[in-house]
Design a protein around this motif. Sequence first.
Motif, PDB file in Angstrom:
ATOM      1  N   GLY A  15       1.051  -1.584   0.019  1.00 22.35           N
ATOM      2  CA  GLY A  15      -0.096   0.012  -0.368  1.00 22.35           C
ATOM      3  C   GLY A  15       1.024   1.306   0.348  1.00 22.35           C
ATOM      4  O   GLY A  15       0.232   2.039  -0.869  1.00 22.35           O
ATOM      5  N   ARG A  16       1.487   1.313   0.620  1.00 18.69           N
ATOM      6  CA  ARG A  16       2.545   2.582   0.828  1.00 18.69           C
ATOM      7  C   ARG A  16       3.729   2.972  -0.353  1.00 18.69           C
ATOM      8  O   ARG A  16       3.850   3.897  -0.575  1.00 18.69           O
ATOM      9  CB  ARG A  16       3.776   2.733   2.482  1.00 18.69           C
ATOM     10  N   VAL A  17       4.006   1.640  -0.327  1.00 25.22           N
ATOM     11  CA  VAL A  17       4.593   1.480  -1.674  1.00 25.22           C
ATOM     12  C   VAL A  17       4.033   2.211  -3.125  1.00 25.22           C
ATOM     13  O   VAL A  17       4.519   2.624  -4.013  1.00 25.22           O
ATOM     14  CB  VAL A  17       5.138   0.435  -2.144  1.00 25.22           C
ATOM     15  N   TRP A  18       2.491   1.284  -3.235  1.00 22.27           N
ATOM     16  CA  TRP A  18       2.034   2.377  -4.388  1.00 22.27           C
ATOM     17  C   TRP A  18       2.058   3.642  -3.832  1.00 22.27           C
ATOM     18  O   TRP A  18       1.959   4.202  -5.391  1.00 22.27           O
ATOM     19  CB  TRP A  18       0.707   1.365  -4.359  1.00 22.27           C
ATOM     20  N   VAL A  19       1.294   4.277  -3.302  1.00 20.56           N
ATOM     21  CA  VAL A  19       1.509   6.104  -2.417  1.00 20.56           C
ATOM     22  C   VAL A  19       2.886   6.200  -3.199  1.00 20.56           C
ATOM     23  O   VAL A  19       2.610   7.269  -3.769  1.00 20.56           O
ATOM     24  CB  VAL A  19       0.783   6.087  -1.466  1.00 20.56           C
ATOM     25  N   ARG A  20       3.856   5.574  -2.804  1.00 15.81           N
ATOM     26  CA  ARG A  20       5.237   6.158  -2.852  1.00 15.81           C
ATOM     27  C   ARG A  20       5.464   6.429  -4.267  1.00 15.81           C
ATOM     28  O   ARG A  20       6.003   7.811  -5.248  1.00 15.81           O
ATOM     29  CB  ARG A  20       6.248   6.099  -2.115  1.00 15.81           C
ATOM     30  N   ASN A  21       4.921   5.354  -5.104  1.00 17.02           N
ATOM     31  CA  ASN A  21       5.448   5.281  -6.573  1.00 17.02           C
ATOM     32  C   ASN A  21       4.541   6.347  -7.282  1.00 17.02           C
ATOM     33  O   ASN A  21       4.872   7.265  -8.249  1.00 17.02           O
ATOM     34  CB  ASN A  21       5.531   3.794  -6.986  1.00 17.02           C
ATOM     35  N   LEU A  48      -6.365   2.102  -9.890  1.00 15.96           N
ATOM     36  CA  LEU A  48      -7.348   1.118  -9.181  1.00 15.96           C
ATOM     37  C   LEU A  48      -7.739   1.861  -7.821  1.00 15.96           C
ATOM     38  O   LEU A  48      -7.833   1.550  -6.916  1.00 15.96           O
ATOM     39  CB  LEU A  48      -7.281   0.018  -8.886  1.00 15.96           C
ATOM     40  N   PHE A  49      -6.349   2.639  -7.213  1.00 12.91           N
ATOM     41  CA  PHE A  49      -6.431   3.453  -5.919  1.00 12.91           C
ATOM     42  C   PHE A  49      -7.027   4.678  -5.849  1.00 12.91           C
ATOM     43  O   PHE A  49      -6.870   5.892  -6.543  1.00 12.91           O
ATOM     44  CB  PHE A  49      -5.322   2.857  -5.577  1.00 12.91           C
ATOM     45  N   PRO A  50      -7.491   5.438  -5.236  1.00 13.51           N
ATOM     46  CA  PRO A  50      -8.381   6.581  -4.230  1.00 13.51           C
ATOM     47  C   PRO A  50      -7.513   8.149  -4.325  1.00 13.51           C
ATOM     48  O   PRO A  50      -7.561   8.537  -5.446  1.00 13.51           O
ATOM     49  CB  PRO A  50      -8.755   6.499  -3.278  1.00 13.51           C
ATOM     50  N   LEU A  51      -6.157   7.513  -4.490  1.00 18.65           N
ATOM     51  CA  LEU A  51      -5.230   8.871  -4.641  1.00 18.65           C
ATOM     52  C   LEU A  51      -5.353   8.683  -6.268  1.00 18.65           C
ATOM     53  O   LEU A  51      -5.413   9.784  -6.509  1.00 18.65           O
ATOM     54  CB  LEU A  51      -3.887   8.328  -3.713  1.00 18.65           C
ATOM     55  N   GLY A  52      -4.634   7.865  -6.694  1.00 17.46           N
ATOM     56  CA  GLY A  52      -5.004   8.245  -8.575  1.00 17.46           C
ATOM     57  C   GLY A  52      -5.562   8.034  -9.352  1.00 17.46           C
ATOM     58  O   GLY A  52      -5.719   9.469  -9.548  1.00 17.46           O
ATOM     59  N   SER A  53      -7.000   7.906  -8.807  1.00 15.92           N
ATOM     60  CA  SER A  53      -8.122   8.448  -9.041  1.00 15.92           C
ATOM     61  C   SER A  53      -8.678  10.076  -9.239  1.00 15.92           C
ATOM     62  O   SER A  53      -8.823  10.545  -9.856  1.00 15.92           O
ATOM     63  CB  SER A  53      -9.036   8.004  -8.785  1.00 15.92           C
ATOM     64  N   PHE A  54      -8.086  10.596  -7.960  1.00 18.50           N
ATOM     65  CA  PHE A  54      -7.754  12.013  -7.553  1.00 18.50           C
ATOM     66  C   PHE A  54      -7.780  12.280  -8.423  1.00 18.50           C
ATOM     67  O   PHE A  54      -8.020  13.676  -8.536  1.00 18.50           O
ATOM     68  CB  PHE A  54      -7.907  11.628  -5.693  1.00 18.50           C
ATOM     69  N   LEU A  55      -6.024  12.294  -8.338  1.00 20.82           N
ATOM     70  CA  LEU A  55      -5.551  13.230  -9.638  1.00 20.82           C
ATOM     71  C   LEU A  55      -5.405  12.620 -10.770  1.00 20.82           C
ATOM     72  O   LEU A  55      -5.557  13.766 -11.573  1.00 20.82           O
ATOM     73  CB  LEU A  55      -4.058  12.742  -9.389  1.00 20.82           C
ATOM     74  N   GLU A  56      -6.199  11.549 -11.486  1.00 16.19           N
ATOM     75  CA  GLU A  56      -6.706  11.830 -12.340  1.00 16.19           C
ATOM     76  C   GLU A  56      -7.826  12.222 -13.276  1.00 16.19           C
ATOM     77  O   GLU A  56      -7.998  12.472 -14.533  1.00 16.19           O
ATOM     78  CB  GLU A  56      -6.467  10.415 -13.012  1.00 16.19           C
ATOM     79  N   LYS A  57      -8.817  12.694 -12.331  1.00 15.80           N
ATOM     80  CA  LYS A  57      -9.976  13.407 -12.508  1.00 15.80           C
ATOM     81  C   LYS A  57     -10.766  14.498 -13.231  1.00 15.80           C
ATOM     82  O   LYS A  57     -11.189  14.367 -14.165  1.00 15.80           O
ATOM     83  CB  LYS A  57     -11.425  13.481 -11.541  1.00 15.80           C
ATOM     84  N   ASP A  58      -9.061  15.153 -13.394  1.00 19.41           N
ATOM     85  CA  ASP A  58      -9.286  16.496 -14.235  1.00 19.41           C
ATOM     86  C   ASP A  58      -8.198  16.225 -15.390  1.00 19.41           C
ATOM     87  O   ASP A  58      -7.991  17.126 -16.104  1.00 19.41           O
ATOM     88  CB  ASP A  58      -8.843  17.552 -13.523  1.00 19.41           C
ATOM     89  N   LEU A  59      -7.733  15.069 -15.124  1.00 30.25           N
ATOM     90  CA  LEU A  59      -6.353  15.141 -16.776  1.00 30.25           C
ATOM     91  C   LEU A  59      -7.523  13.774 -17.543  1.00 30.25           C
ATOM     92  O   LEU A  59      -6.300  13.498 -19.002  1.00 30.25           O
ATOM     93  CB  LEU A  59      -5.675  14.060 -16.022  1.00 30.25           C
ATOM     94  N   GLY A  97      -7.887   6.245   4.501  1.00 30.42           N
ATOM     95  CA  GLY A  97      -8.062   5.047   4.719  1.00 30.42           C
ATOM     96  C   GLY A  97      -8.047   3.914   3.776  1.00 30.42           C
ATOM     97  O   GLY A  97      -8.080   2.657   3.709  1.00 30.42           O
ATOM     98  N   PHE A  98      -7.468   4.715   2.765  1.00 35.78           N
ATOM     99  CA  PHE A  98      -6.637   2.996   1.641  1.00 35.78           C
ATOM    100  C   PHE A  98      -5.918   2.521   2.129  1.00 35.78           C
ATOM    101  O   PHE A  98      -5.445   1.134   2.629  1.00 35.78           O
ATOM    102  CB  PHE A  98      -5.659   4.495   0.504  1.00 35.78           C
ATOM    103  N   LEU A  99      -4.586   3.491   3.550  1.00 40.99           N
ATOM    104  CA  LEU A  99      -3.262   2.777   4.009  1.00 40.99           C
ATOM    105  C   LEU A  99      -3.897   1.614   5.733  1.00 40.99           C
ATOM    106  O   LEU A  99      -3.655   2.079   6.431  1.00 40.99           O
ATOM    107  CB  LEU A  99      -2.534   3.733   4.311  1.00 40.99           C
ATOM    108  N   LEU A 100      -5.453   2.166   5.748  1.00 36.49           N
ATOM    109  CA  LEU A 100      -6.009   2.489   7.198  1.00 36.49           C
ATOM    110  C   LEU A 100      -5.425   0.850   7.530  1.00 36.49           C
ATOM    111  O   LEU A 100      -6.233  -0.152   6.786  1.00 36.49           O
ATOM    112  CB  LEU A 100      -7.555   2.615   7.246  1.00 36.49           C
ATOM    113  N   ASP A 101      -5.112   0.731   8.351  1.00 29.80           N
ATOM    114  CA  ASP A 101      -4.501  -1.194   8.732  1.00 29.80           C
ATOM    115  C   ASP A 101      -5.283  -1.288  10.067  1.00 29.80           C
ATOM    116  O   ASP A 101      -4.790  -2.541  10.500  1.00 29.80           O
ATOM    117  CB  ASP A 101      -3.398  -1.701   9.176  1.00 29.80           C
ATOM    118  N   ALA A 102      -5.872  -0.402  10.834  1.00 34.52           N
ATOM    119  CA  ALA A 102      -6.241  -1.001  12.299  1.00 34.52           C
ATOM    120  C   ALA A 102      -7.690  -2.037  11.937  1.00 34.52           C
ATOM    121  O   ALA A 102      -8.476  -1.724  11.459  1.00 34.52           O
ATOM    122  CB  ALA A 102      -6.823  -0.055  13.200  1.00 34.52           C
ATOM    123  N   GLU A 103      -7.496  -3.354  12.826  1.00 34.38           N
ATOM    124  CA  GLU A 103      -8.559  -4.505  13.254  1.00 34.38           C
ATOM    125  C   GLU A 103      -8.768  -4.366  14.693  1.00 34.38           C
ATOM    126  O   GLU A 103      -8.363  -5.027  15.035  1.00 34.38           O
ATOM    127  CB  GLU A 103      -7.294  -5.085  12.045  1.00 34.38           C
TER     128      GLU A 103
END
Length: 590
Positions: free
Chosen positions: A189-195, A312-323, A544-550
């Motif tokens: 998850g963190r690798v995807w965000v960092r990449n 497929l990830f929320p951060l990517g969708s957020f940044l792509e929406k206007d592109l 919430g994408f990186l939320l790991d509390a269970e």
Amino acid sequence: MFESNIRSLCSLWPGFRREIADKYAPHPAVRIIPTETGESALSLEGRFLSTRRDPVREAERIIEARFPAAPDIAVFLHFGLGYELEAFFRRYPDTPVILLEPDIPLFMTALDARDFSTLFRKKGLVLLLDTPPSSLATVLNDRCNDTVELFPIKSIARLHPDYLEALNEWFHRFQSRREINRNTLKRFGRVWVRNLLSNLQVLAEAVPLGELEGILDGRPCLVLAAGPSLDTLSDHIHELRKRMALVAVDTSAAWCRQRDIQPDFLVVVDPQYWNTRHLDPVDREQILVSESSTHPAVFRRITGPRFFCSSLFPLGSFLEKDLNIHGKLGAGGSVSTTAWDLARFLGAGKVFCAGLDLGYPDNRTHYSGSLFEELSHIWSCRANPSMTQHFRYIRDGSPLTTESNSGEPVLSDRRLSLYRWWFENRMSEPGSPATFTLSRKGVLIRGMEHAGPLELLKLPEIREELDTLLPGRDYRRLPGDIDTSAIILKGLTELDTSLMEMEILCRRALGILDNPAGSSSELLAALGTLDTEIMANPAKDIAGFLLDAEPEAQEDPFVASRKVYTSILDSVLYHREHLQRARGMISTGP
């Protein structure tokens, strides 16, 4: 009442009358019996299919015991007389429900027993009537991270044991895939965000994959995976390239280079650095299909045109929406599933798959000379020979034996079985192209017939047409007045503001838990107010994408709340750290 229910169903499913009601009659052997409380019950040859005392109260009791908490999605097997479904919606009115009903005559009988007009108007209800268990894939295909609970009405399910067994097997596979996805998210998850935040300049220059939708217009396509059977194609690949478009995955790119073959598309979607080393011997000028969370080294190695599918990830969708980055490809956990879906997206009439073994024919893992094989020799030593590494690779995947395309047993594993399941589900979906495998010793995939290379050589040569249709190596995003870098920078600024607001809310919540003042009900009310503000924040899905509390069952609510707020805060701080760096890069250039 029957016609009233039919009209209500037609409002939910416009084709219900034509596809179901006109084809089926009520069950001739099922009787509607009044209960002690004035409700109705179903009886089949003297055997009651629901309680004859108080079915409403009984349904409430069953649902309360079966669903102590709301799942993300509930799957009901059989409708019965709708008591359980109504009880579930009373308890969890906002939870989506999928109803699977294979016994349509029994369902038609129920429509004559009670008024379901209110139930059929529920927004979250999805009906899958007279369909196989695999039809669930159509609805759940992109929701493998959601909690899904299966609830069969046992008294009716006993009448259809084969259907229940097939559904349980399908559901077990779905849950296994969900577990793997969850573990993958924890690991990457963190690798995807960092990449993703390192690839913003590439994202600004990428071409939307949507520009290529349907471009093959029925022409055939060959997908090159990296299984051991890929070697059997060595003598034919040059002739096959004349007859169909070539889509190669990153792990098979070196195989193409060794044979002086230029694929039309190279698919790379892996976030890990070591996977980029498959591209070391590859010609830099490749037409690349990728997405924004792929490892940044890929875009330094491959300099040709870059087509990005939707993230497929929320951060990517957020940044792509206007592109205007559009063109969604399915993700089955393997780059081979993405490559097959690319062939479908391009409009291939037939898709041929080479090297798609999904197993270990002749106890081999990949084609000869692959990076996996070469590394095993490089790292080989007296205490760790290459064969030991090879054995561990197969053992660690939870090996199992299954049937091959030749009818003989072949070794596979749990992970590869999930890929097979993904392909089988996609093969069964309407509109999927006819797909064939060239691997005789590979795992049998239902819906994917075997074809020999010599059969493909009978196809007409269309390379000149393909070279005219498909993008060339100099293809670039069409020039325009849109400053994509400015759009991304604006999005980063908005996102950082939202994350900062969420950080303040989380710290405030943790402050309440650290220094409680007031009764428990007052504390819960204060936390509830903050929860409402967090859920209204535009960045909630990204955090919430990186939320790991269970939280554990029966855990103290304040302890569980602390876990959740701490996890959200940790995710927010991680995103903000890399956002700041990304803003500097997009402003000044890498």
